[in-house]
Design an enzyme around this catalytic site. Structure first.
Site, PDB file in Angstrom:
ATOM      1  N   ASP A 152       0.712  -0.869  -0.017  1.00 27.10           N
ATOM      2  CA  ASP A 152       0.084   0.103   0.542  1.00 27.10           C
ATOM      3  C   ASP A 152       0.551   1.449  -0.656  1.00 27.10           C
ATOM      4  OD1 ASP A 152      -2.002  -1.873   0.261  1.00 27.10           O
ATOM      5  OD2 ASP A 152      -2.637  -1.059   1.917  1.00 27.10           O
TER       6      ASP A 152
ATOM      7  N   LEU B  70     -18.965 -25.279 -25.929  1.00 25.18           N
ATOM      8  CA  LEU B  70     -18.485 -25.797 -25.998  1.00 25.18           C
ATOM      9  C   LEU B  70     -19.741 -26.851 -25.769  1.00 25.18           C
ATOM     10  CD1 LEU B  70     -16.016 -25.866 -23.320  1.00 25.18           C
ATOM     11  CD2 LEU B  70     -14.693 -26.543 -26.153  1.00 25.18           C
TER      12      LEU B  70
ATOM     13  N   LYS C 127     -12.904 -27.226 -16.326  1.00 23.57           N
ATOM     14  CA  LYS C 127     -13.445 -26.345 -16.870  1.00 23.57           C
ATOM     15  C   LYS C 127     -14.226 -25.349 -15.683  1.00 23.57           C
ATOM     16  CE  LYS C 127     -18.349 -25.801 -19.543  1.00 23.57           C
ATOM     17  NZ  LYS C 127     -18.415 -25.344 -19.191  1.00 23.57           N
TER      18      LYS C 127
ATOM     19  N   CYS D 185     -55.590 -17.120  -9.741  1.00 23.04           N
ATOM     20  CA  CYS D 185     -56.443 -16.918  -9.587  1.00 23.04           C
ATOM     21  C   CYS D 185     -56.898 -15.649 -10.308  1.00 23.04           C
ATOM     22  CB  CYS D 185     -55.817 -16.274  -7.659  1.00 23.04           C
ATOM     23  SG  CYS D 185     -56.298 -14.530  -7.351  1.00 23.04           S
TER      24      CYS D 185
HETATM   25  S1  IVH Z   1     -12.365 -23.318 -24.031  1.00 28.20           S
HETATM   26  C1  IVH Z   1     -14.199 -22.365 -27.831  1.00 28.20           C
HETATM   27  N1  IVH Z   1     -12.236 -23.848 -21.339  1.00 28.20           N
HETATM   28  O1  IVH Z   1     -16.906 -22.941 -21.012  1.00 28.20           O
HETATM   29  C2  IVH Z   1     -14.391 -22.453 -26.456  1.00 28.20           C
HETATM   30  N2  IVH Z   1     -13.838 -22.758 -22.059  1.00 28.20           N
HETATM   31  O2  IVH Z   1     -19.503 -23.772 -22.581  1.00 28.20           O
HETATM   32  C3  IVH Z   1     -14.030 -22.601 -25.931  1.00 28.20           C
HETATM   33  N3  IVH Z   1     -15.204 -22.341 -19.849  1.00 28.20           N
HETATM   34  O3  IVH Z   1     -18.093 -20.059 -23.602  1.00 28.20           O
HETATM   35  C4  IVH Z   1     -13.855 -22.758 -24.586  1.00 28.20           C
HETATM   36  N4  IVH Z   1     -13.373 -23.394 -18.400  1.00 28.20           N
HETATM   37  O4  IVH Z   1     -15.965 -19.783 -21.278  1.00 28.20           O
HETATM   38  C5  IVH Z   1     -12.623 -23.227 -22.531  1.00 28.20           C
HETATM   39  N5  IVH Z   1     -10.980 -24.613 -19.575  1.00 28.20           N
HETATM   40  C6  IVH Z   1     -11.843 -24.162 -20.276  1.00 28.20           C
HETATM   41  C7  IVH Z   1     -12.790 -23.447 -19.743  1.00 28.20           C
HETATM   42  C8  IVH Z   1     -14.387 -23.061 -20.796  1.00 28.20           C
HETATM   43  C9  IVH Z   1     -14.635 -22.780 -19.186  1.00 28.20           C
HETATM   44  C10 IVH Z   1     -16.129 -21.898 -20.345  1.00 28.20           C
HETATM   45  C11 IVH Z   1     -15.885 -21.105 -21.282  1.00 28.20           C
HETATM   46  C12 IVH Z   1     -16.765 -21.201 -22.368  1.00 28.20           C
HETATM   47  C13 IVH Z   1     -18.259 -22.628 -21.501  1.00 28.20           C
HETATM   48  C14 IVH Z   1     -18.700 -23.103 -22.753  1.00 28.20           C
END
Ligand code: IVH
Length: 667
Positions: free
Chosen positions: A38, A84, A116, A423
Site C-alpha cells: 500500500d 463447448l 472447466k 387466481c
Molecule cells: S475453452 C470455444 N476452456 O465454458 C470455446 N472454456 O460451455 C472455448 N469454460 O464459453 C472455450 N473453463 O467460457 C474453455 N478451461 C476452459 C473453460 C471454458 C470454462 C467456459 C467458457 C465457454 C464455456 C462453454
C-alpha cells in the site's frame, strides 16, 4: 523534485508494484506485507498527482476508474466466442476421439485436459502490450465492453511484454471463500444473498461503477487464444505456458494426455477432487493439443470440433421437505413451493425450491414430511429429483391444491390447456404486489428503491391500487412508511419522476402483459409509434410481426380489452409518463445491420444528446465510429463548432448530416 527524477522514480515504483502484483495475485507467494505494498502505491499516487503529465493509463494507480458508466457499450468480437459441446460419459469421450482421429486422418491425437471453471467468460484484448479493452461473451457475437471493470482485477496485468495484437479468453470467477464471506456480510446486513459464486462474479462484472467492482475480490483464469496476429505457438500447451510467462494467469492444473484412455482416467480422478480447488468447476475440458489440427477440424457455428467439455454429475443432497406453500404471481398463477430444511449444496444454502405445478407433485408423489433428493445442475435453480420412499414413516401428508387463493380467498381455476392454477381476482393483493414489483423492476421502469416491503405497505395503507398510482404518491406519504427516512422518500419521488422519460419499450414491458418479455416489448416498440397504436393493432396485425407469435398477439389484445388496464394506462398518461417511441427507438427501428460496414464521424457539438450516446446508437446498427474523416467515411454528423473535419468532408463529398437529420430522417 525535477521531472526527470520523478519520471525515473515513477517507473521504478511501477515496476516494483507490477512485480508484487504478480507475486501476490498470480504466483500466490507474496513477498512483502500488504501494508508495504500500500505504501508503494500511495507513493506512486502522490508523485503522479504532483506530475500529472507523467500519469499513464497503464499505471497500477489507474485500476479503479472514474465516474460510473450510464450503460455498457456493445462490442463485436473479432472471432465469435463459441461455446463447448458437453458430454457426461467415457463412451462419449471415446466417440469424440474417434471423430477426431477420423477427421485428422491420423491414428491418434493428443489432448490437453484442464478444469472447466464455473465463472463468467471474458475476452481481453492487448495491443502492443497494453490492455486496451475487455468484453463479456454476450451472445457470442457481441458482448458488453467491461474494460473499466476488468482493470480493477489485480491478477490481470495492464501491460505485458508482447508486441502486436493479442486476444485471450478466460473465466472471471470469485474464489469460494470470498463468496462465502460476501454472503455472510450480506446476511448480516439483511441484503439478498448471491445464489452461487458464478452469479456473484457475473453480477459484479455488470456493475456500472468500477469503484464498486474493485471491492469484489474477483480473479481470472485464461484458457483460450482469441485472435492473434501471427500463429506463434504451435500447441495449446505451449500457448498456455507462454501466456503464463507473460504474466497472464492461466487455467491450472493442465495435463497432457497422449491418448483418450489417459484422458478418461484423468477426468475421473477429478470428479472427487473438485473441492480441493479454491474455485468452483463443473467439469473438465478436453482439447486437441495441436493448433494446426484445430484448423483442420474447424468449428460448427456453436462450438469447436476440437474440444469437448466433460461435465461432472450434478450434485445432489438429501433433506427434509417440511411444508409445501403456495406463491401467487403477478398474473395470478399459483406455484407450489417446497420449504426445505436448509442444506448446503455446491456453494449455496438451499431452503426453498419450486415444485412447478400440481401435476409435477403428483407425478413424483411428493408429500409434506418426505425426505427428498435435491439437485443443482448446471443451472442455478435447484430442483427436487425424487423422494426417498424408504424413509417414509407414514406420517407424510399428501398435497392437495386448495379451492381458494391462499392470499385473497377467491376461487381458483385451472384453465383447459394449462397445468397451472390461477387466481382470477384482479384485485388480489398478491397479484397487485407482483404487478407493481414487476413494473418497478430494473429492466422495466427502473424505480430504484421500491422493494417488495415498501410495495406491501403502500397497498396495505391503500396508498396505491395499481402501478399507475405510484405517480401520485406524495413525499410525505412515503416518508410516513415504516423504516423510511426523509432522504429515502425524496429519492423515491425522484425515481418516479425520472421514470417518466423512459422508452416505449420499457413501458410496454413494465405494463406486465402476459407473454411479453423485455425482448418482445422492444420489438413492439420498434413497430409502433406509441402505446395506443399497440392497443389498437388487432390480432392480425400483431401476428404479422416477426418475433410475435399468436400467443403473444392474443395476450396483447386481451390486455388492452381489460378496463383496469386501460384506466391504469390513462392514469400513467395523465401523470406525464412517456408513451411514445423515443428518438433512440426510432433510430434503432431502422433495423439491425442497417449501417453494417458503414463509418460515422461525429464532429462539433451535439445539442440534444451526448456523443457517447450517438455512438452507441450507430454501433448498435452495425456501424463503426472513427475520429477522422477520409474517403472511407460514409456519414459525418456535424454540429456547432465543427471545423476542419467538416471542411474535409465537404471537400471529399462525404454525406453530411445535422443532428436533427441524424436523429429523424437518416436515409
Ligand atoms: S475453452 C470455444 N476452456 O465454458 C470455446 N472454456 O460451455 C472455448 N469454460 O464459453 C472455450 N473453463 O467460457 C474453455 N478451461 C476452459 C473453460 C471454458 C470454462 C467456459 C467458457 C465457454 C464455456 C462453454
Amino acid at each position: 523534485m525535477k521531472i526527470e527524477e520523478a519520471k525515473k522514480k515513477i517507473e521504478k515504483l511501477k515496476g516494483e508494484i507490477r512485480h508484487h502484483d504478480r507475486k501476490y495475485y498470480i504466483d500466490a507467494v507474496p513477498e512483502i506485507p500488504d501494508s508495504e505494498y500500500d505504501k508503494l502505491l500511495k507513493e506512486l499516487e502522490v508523485l503522479e498527482k504532483e506530475f500529472p503529465e507523467l500519469l499513464a493509463p497503464d499505471s497500477p494507480s489507474q485500476r479503479v476508474g472514474g465516474e460510473p458508466l450510464k450503460e455498457f457499450k456493445t462490442v463485436t468480437h473479432k472471432i465469435p466466442m463459441l461455446s463447448l459441446d458437453n458430454c457426461y460419459s467415457a463412451t462419449e469421450l471415446i466417440a469424440f476421439d474417434e471423430r477426431i482421429v477420423k477427421n485428422l486422418k491420423e491414428n491418434k491425437a493428443e489432448y490437453i485436459v484442464e478444469p472447466k471453471i464455473d465463472g463468467v467468460a471474458v475476452n481481453l484484448f492487448y495491443d502492443d502490450g497494453f490492455l486496451r479493452s475487455a468484453s463479456t461473451r454476450g451472445d457470442g457475437v457481441r458482448g458488453d465492453d467491461i474494460t473499466a471493470n476488468i482493470k480493477t482485477i489485480r491478477s490481470i496485468p495492464l501491460t505485458i511484454a508482447f508486441t502486436g495484437k493479442l486476444e485471450v479468453r478466460g473465466e472471471v470467477y470469485l474464489p469460494r471463500e470470498e463468496f462465502l464471506r460476501m454472503n455472510q456480510e450480506k446476511e448480516e446486513s439483511g441484503e439478498a444473498e448471491f445464489a452461487n459464486p458464478r452469479n456473484a462474479a457475473a453480477g459484479s462484472l455488470k456493475l456500472l461503477d468500477s469503484r464498486e467492482v474493485a471491492r469484489r475480490p474477483l480473479s481470472i483464469l485464461l484458457h483460450t487464444l482469441g485472435s492473434v496476429e501471427q500463429n506463434i505457438w504451435k500447441t495449446h500447451e505451449a500457448a498456455l505456458f507462454e501466456l503464463e510467462k507473460l504474466g497472464l494467469k492461466t487455467v491450472q492444473p493442465i495435463k497432457l494426455c497422449k491418448n483418450i484412455l489417459e484422458v478418461i482416467n484423468y477426468v475421473n480422478s477429478w470428479e472427487h477432487k473438485r473441492d480441493t480447488l479454491s474455485y468452483e468447476i463443473d467439469g473438465m475440458v478436453v482439447k486437441v493439443n495441436f493448433y494446426e489440427q484445430h484448423r483442420i477440424l474447424g468449428s460448427t457455428n456453436k462450438s469447436p470440433r476440437y474440444a469437448l467439455a466433460y461435465k461432472f454429475k450434478a450434485r445432489q443432497a438429501l433433506t427434509a421437505l417440511k411444508k409445501i406453500t403456495l406463491q401467487v404471481g403477478r398474473t395470478g398463477i399459483i406455484t407450489p413451493v417446497a420449504e426445505l430444511e436448509p442444506v448446503f449444496l455446491s456453494g449455496s444454502t438451499i431452503s426453498r425450491c419450486t415444485l412447478h405445478n400440481e401435476d409435477e407433485i403428483k407425478r413424483k408423489d411428493i408429500r409434506e414430511g418426505d425426505t427428498v433428493v435435491i439437485e443443482k445442475g448446471g443451472e442455478v435453480i435447484p430442483k427436487v429429483v425424487n423422494i426417498v420412499a424408504s424413509r417414509r414413516t407414514g406420517k407424510e401428508k399428501e398435497f392437495k391444491m386448495p379451492a381458494t387463493c391462499p392470499v385473497c380467498s377467491s376461487n381458483i381455476v385451472r384453465l383447459n390447456a394449462e397445468v397451472a392454477w390461477r387466481c382470477q381476482n384482479v384485485a388480489c393483493s398478491a397479484q397487485i404486489e407482483g404487478k407493481i414489483d414487476h413494473f418497478t423492476g430494473r429492466t422495466a421502469m427502473n424505480l430504484e428503491g421500491f422493494g417488495p416491503a415498501i410495495i406491501k405497505q403502500l397497498i396495505e395503507k391503500k396508498l396505491v391500487k395499481d402501478y399507475a398510482d405510484l405517480y401520485s404518491l406524495k413525499q410525505e406519504e412515503l416518508a410516513g412508511l415504516e423504516r423510511m427516512g426523509e432522504k429515502s422518500a425524496v429519492n423515491l419521488v425522484k425515481a418516479v419522476e425520472g421514470s417518466k422519460k423512459n422508452s416505449l419499450g420499457k413501458l410496454l414491458f413494465a405494463l406486465g402483459i402476459s407473454d411479453v418479455g423485455e425482448h418482445t416489448a422492444e420489438i413492439l416498440a420498434s413497430k409502433f409509434d406509441n402505446v395506443d397504436l399497440v392497443a389498437e393493432a388487432g390480432l392480425e396485425n400483431l401476428q404479422g410481426i416477426k418475433g410475435v407469435g399468436p400467443r403473444v398477439a392474443e395476450s396483447v389484445v386481451n390486455f388492452f380489452k381489460q378496463k383496469g388496464n386501460i384506466s391504469a394506462l390513462n392514469k400513467l398518461k395523465k401523470a406525464g409518463v412517456n408513451t411514445e417511441k423515443t428518438g433512440e427507438e426510432k433510430f434503432l427501428a431502422l433495423g439491425e445491420g442497417r449501417f453494417k460496414g458503414k463509418t460515422f464521424v461525429f464532429t462539433g457539438e451535439l445539442e440534444t444528446m451526448v456523443r457517447e450516446e450517438a455512438e452507441v446508437w450507430v454501433k448498435k446498427l452495425g456501424a463503426s465510429v472513427s475520429s477522422s474523416v477520409s474517403k472511407k467515411t460514409d456519414y459525418v454528423v456535424a454540429g456547432p463548432g465543427a471545423g476542419s473535419k467538416l471542411e474535409k468532408a465537404k471537400f471529399l463529398g462525404v454525406k453530411i448530416l445535422t443532428e436533427k437529420e441524424f436523429k429523424e430522417n437518416i436515409k
